[in-house]
Design a protein around this motif. Structure first.
Motif, PDB file in Angstrom:
ATOM      1  N   GLU A 168       0.839  -1.206   0.000  1.00  0.00           N
ATOM      2  CA  GLU A 168       0.000   0.000   0.000  1.00  0.00           C
ATOM      3  C   GLU A 168       0.879   1.264   0.000  1.00  0.00           C
ATOM      4  N   LYS A 169       2.089   1.120   0.616  1.00  0.00           N
ATOM      5  CA  LYS A 169       2.947   2.292   0.811  1.00  0.00           C
ATOM      6  C   LYS A 169       3.998   2.498  -0.260  1.00  0.00           C
ATOM      7  N   SER A 170       4.458   1.399  -0.892  1.00  0.00           N
ATOM      8  CA  SER A 170       5.596   1.548  -1.790  1.00  0.00           C
ATOM      9  C   SER A 170       5.589   0.525  -2.913  1.00  0.00           C
ATOM     10  N   PHE A 171       6.327   0.844  -3.980  1.00  0.00           N
ATOM     11  CA  PHE A 171       6.529  -0.153  -5.034  1.00  0.00           C
ATOM     12  C   PHE A 171       7.563  -1.145  -4.535  1.00  0.00           C
ATOM     13  N   GLY A 172       7.349  -2.425  -4.852  1.00  0.00           N
ATOM     14  CA  GLY A 172       8.304  -3.455  -4.453  1.00  0.00           C
ATOM     15  C   GLY A 172       9.518  -3.427  -5.357  1.00  0.00           C
ATOM     16  N   VAL A 173      10.482  -4.278  -5.019  1.00  0.00           N
ATOM     17  CA  VAL A 173      11.750  -4.247  -5.742  1.00  0.00           C
ATOM     18  C   VAL A 173      11.583  -4.643  -7.212  1.00  0.00           C
ATOM     19  N   VAL A 174      10.643  -5.547  -7.516  1.00  0.00           N
ATOM     20  CA  VAL A 174      10.460  -5.981  -8.919  1.00  0.00           C
ATOM     21  C   VAL A 174       9.970  -4.795  -9.759  1.00  0.00           C
ATOM     22  N   PHE A 194      11.937  -2.935 -12.858  1.00  0.00           N
ATOM     23  CA  PHE A 194      11.295  -2.699 -14.162  1.00  0.00           C
ATOM     24  C   PHE A 194      11.332  -1.213 -14.510  1.00  0.00           C
ATOM     25  N   HIS A 195      10.917  -0.368 -13.555  1.00  0.00           N
ATOM     26  CA  HIS A 195      10.845   1.076 -13.801  1.00  0.00           C
ATOM     27  C   HIS A 195      12.185   1.634 -14.237  1.00  0.00           C
ATOM     28  N   TRP A 196      13.243   1.328 -13.477  1.00  0.00           N
ATOM     29  CA  TRP A 196      14.542   1.946 -13.769  1.00  0.00           C
ATOM     30  C   TRP A 196      15.238   1.291 -14.944  1.00  0.00           C
ATOM     31  N   SER A 197      14.949   0.007 -15.216  1.00  0.00           N
ATOM     32  CA  SER A 197      15.574  -0.576 -16.421  1.00  0.00           C
ATOM     33  C   SER A 197      14.938   0.016 -17.676  1.00  0.00           C
ATOM     34  N   VAL A 198      13.613   0.279 -17.647  1.00  0.00           N
ATOM     35  CA  VAL A 198      12.986   0.922 -18.813  1.00  0.00           C
ATOM     36  C   VAL A 198      13.541   2.339 -18.973  1.00  0.00           C
ATOM     37  N   PHE A 199      13.757   3.027 -17.867  1.00  0.00           N
ATOM     38  CA  PHE A 199      14.343   4.375 -17.934  1.00  0.00           C
ATOM     39  C   PHE A 199      15.706   4.323 -18.654  1.00  0.00           C
ATOM     40  N   LEU A 200      16.577   3.381 -18.211  1.00  0.00           N
ATOM     41  CA  LEU A 200      17.912   3.274 -18.826  1.00  0.00           C
ATOM     42  C   LEU A 200      17.818   2.878 -20.301  1.00  0.00           C
ATOM     43  N   LEU A 201      16.895   1.959 -20.603  1.00  0.00           N
ATOM     44  CA  LEU A 201      16.727   1.544 -22.009  1.00  0.00           C
ATOM     45  C   LEU A 201      16.259   2.714 -22.880  1.00  0.00           C
ATOM     46  N   PHE A 202      15.354   3.531 -22.333  1.00  0.00           N
ATOM     47  CA  PHE A 202      14.872   4.692 -23.094  1.00  0.00           C
ATOM     48  C   PHE A 202      16.022   5.665 -23.375  1.00  0.00           C
ATOM     49  N   LEU A 244      10.197  -3.736 -25.379  1.00  0.00           N
ATOM     50  CA  LEU A 244       8.807  -4.186 -25.540  1.00  0.00           C
ATOM     51  C   LEU A 244       8.532  -5.383 -24.624  1.00  0.00           C
ATOM     52  N   PHE A 245       9.481  -6.313 -24.582  1.00  0.00           N
ATOM     53  CA  PHE A 245       9.326  -7.511 -23.756  1.00  0.00           C
ATOM     54  C   PHE A 245       9.259  -7.133 -22.265  1.00  0.00           C
ATOM     55  N   ILE A 246      10.152  -6.252 -21.844  1.00  0.00           N
ATOM     56  CA  ILE A 246      10.186  -5.834 -20.429  1.00  0.00           C
ATOM     57  C   ILE A 246       8.901  -5.081 -20.065  1.00  0.00           C
ATOM     58  N   VAL A 247       8.428  -4.228 -20.978  1.00  0.00           N
ATOM     59  CA  VAL A 247       7.218  -3.436 -20.696  1.00  0.00           C
ATOM     60  C   VAL A 247       6.008  -4.370 -20.560  1.00  0.00           C
ATOM     61  N   PHE A 248       5.983  -5.407 -21.374  1.00  0.00           N
ATOM     62  CA  PHE A 248       4.901  -6.389 -21.285  1.00  0.00           C
ATOM     63  C   PHE A 248       4.927  -7.078 -19.904  1.00  0.00           C
ATOM     64  N   LEU A 284       8.716  10.046  -4.148  1.00  0.00           N
ATOM     65  CA  LEU A 284       9.922   9.641  -4.884  1.00  0.00           C
ATOM     66  C   LEU A 284      10.550   8.392  -4.261  1.00  0.00           C
ATOM     67  N   HIS A 285      10.498   8.314  -2.926  1.00  0.00           N
ATOM     68  CA  HIS A 285      11.082   7.156  -2.230  1.00  0.00           C
ATOM     69  C   HIS A 285      10.370   5.856  -2.590  1.00  0.00           C
ATOM     70  N   ARG A 286       9.110   5.975  -3.036  1.00  0.00           N
ATOM     71  CA  ARG A 286       8.369   4.748  -3.361  1.00  0.00           C
ATOM     72  C   ARG A 286       8.950   4.036  -4.576  1.00  0.00           C
ATOM     73  N   MET A 287       9.711   4.800  -5.401  1.00  0.00           N
ATOM     74  CA  MET A 287      10.337   4.184  -6.572  1.00  0.00           C
ATOM     75  C   MET A 287      11.833   3.995  -6.356  1.00  0.00           C
ATOM     76  N   LEU A 288      12.301   4.235  -5.135  1.00  0.00           N
ATOM     77  CA  LEU A 288      13.725   4.076  -4.836  1.00  0.00           C
ATOM     78  C   LEU A 288      13.891   2.971  -3.795  1.00  0.00           C
ATOM     79  N   PRO A 289      15.011   2.260  -3.840  1.00  0.00           N
ATOM     80  CA  PRO A 289      15.193   1.151  -2.898  1.00  0.00           C
ATOM     81  C   PRO A 289      15.505   1.621  -1.480  1.00  0.00           C
TER      82      PRO A 289
END
Ligand code: HEM
Ligand code: HEM
Length: 197
Positions: free
Chosen positions: A7-13, A17-25, A59-63, A174-179
């Motif tokens: 409820e409070k944060s995005f998990g590590v998976v 996903f979020h940051w690998s798509v950022f780097l790929l972009f 595309l595969f990662i986004v799916f 912002l912390h919700r998307m950071l480890p």
């Protein structure tokens, strides 16, 4: 650090996903600029191959990312901003997902319509299910080029929103998307739920 979203944060998976798509972009935009500016030759051809392989990987990662998101709870919207702001954030996230799909799919269609094979890092070729078509190639190219501008606009807005939450609202979004530890995010405060409604 939790694997799944809470409820409070995005998990590590979701974070990976979020940051690998950022780097790929970032890599895709850099390679795209280099390859389109380059004079014709083997290096240009190689960069096109690299761009396509990275694009197909995206595309595969986004799916996988969208599937994971659908199988998980999404953290509760910040209680420190109005409902309207949270609604704008959801629309923004929806648009980001839309361009994450439109971009690689239009690229793939553009290549097929141009009669070019799409290889994944030279390891295997992707299926070709569209024949050569100039009109479709032009359309897909147009979509690919225009969507690039939309990505810049949407990601800039998204980045500004993240910084606004962090520095102005100070709600820990912002912390919700950071480890970081969950307790460091204060976006959800049950007592404040209806404060800004
Ligand atoms: C999320 C994935 C992708 C992103 C962010 C991306 C980004 C870009 C950008 C910014 C350009 C330059 C646009 C222009 O100025 O015309 C470009 C061009 C191009 N992309 Fe992609 N791309 C992606 C996926 C793909 C895929 C999967 C393919 C093919 C399988 C592909 C094939 C191409 C080609 C052939 C061009 C060159 C078009 C030209 O020569 O003008 N892209 N891409
Ligand atoms: C520029 C650096 C970026 C920063 C600082 C950033 C920050 C964040 C933050 C803090 C969240 C959590 C929002 C919340 O809890 O409601 C988030 C979510 C999200 N971000 Fe980013 N982001 C960045 C780049 C990107 C890029 C490049 C994309 C896609 C092209 C993207 C797509 C998304 C999406 C779709 C979500 C919603 C959650 C999900 O389903 O993954 N972000 N981002």
């Amino acid at each position: 650090m939790k694997i799944k979203n809470s409820e409070k944060s995005f998990g590590v998976v979701a974070q990976v996903f979020h940051w690998s798509v950022f780097l790929l972009f970032v890599a895709l935009f850099v390679v795209a600029n280099m390859m389109t500016e380059m004079p014709k030759g083997p290096e240009k051809f190689q960069l096109y191959g690299l761009h396509k392989s990275l694009g197909v990987t995206t595309l595969f990662i986004v799916f996988l990312r969208l599937s994971w998101r659908m199988a998980n709870p999404v953290p509760t919207p910040s209680t420190k901003v109005s409902k309207l702001v949270n609604r704008a954030a959801s629309i923004g996230h929806f648009l980001l997902y839309a361009v994450m799909f439109i971009m690689p799919i239009s690229g793939y269609i553009m290549s097929m319509a141009g009669g070019h094979k799409v290889s994944w890092f030279g390891i295997f070729n992707l299926p070709v299910f569209i024949g050569k078509s100039k009109a479709l190639g032009v359309l897909a190219h147009g979509i690919h080029s225009y969507t690039a501008y939309f990505i810049i606009i949407f990601v800039s807005g998204h980045l500004m929103a993240a910084l606004w939450h962090h520095f102005a609202i100070k709600d820990g979004v912002l912390h919700r998307m950071l480890p970081l530890k969950e307790k460091e995010s204060s976006a959800i405060n049950k007592e404040e739920v209806n404060q800004y409604v």
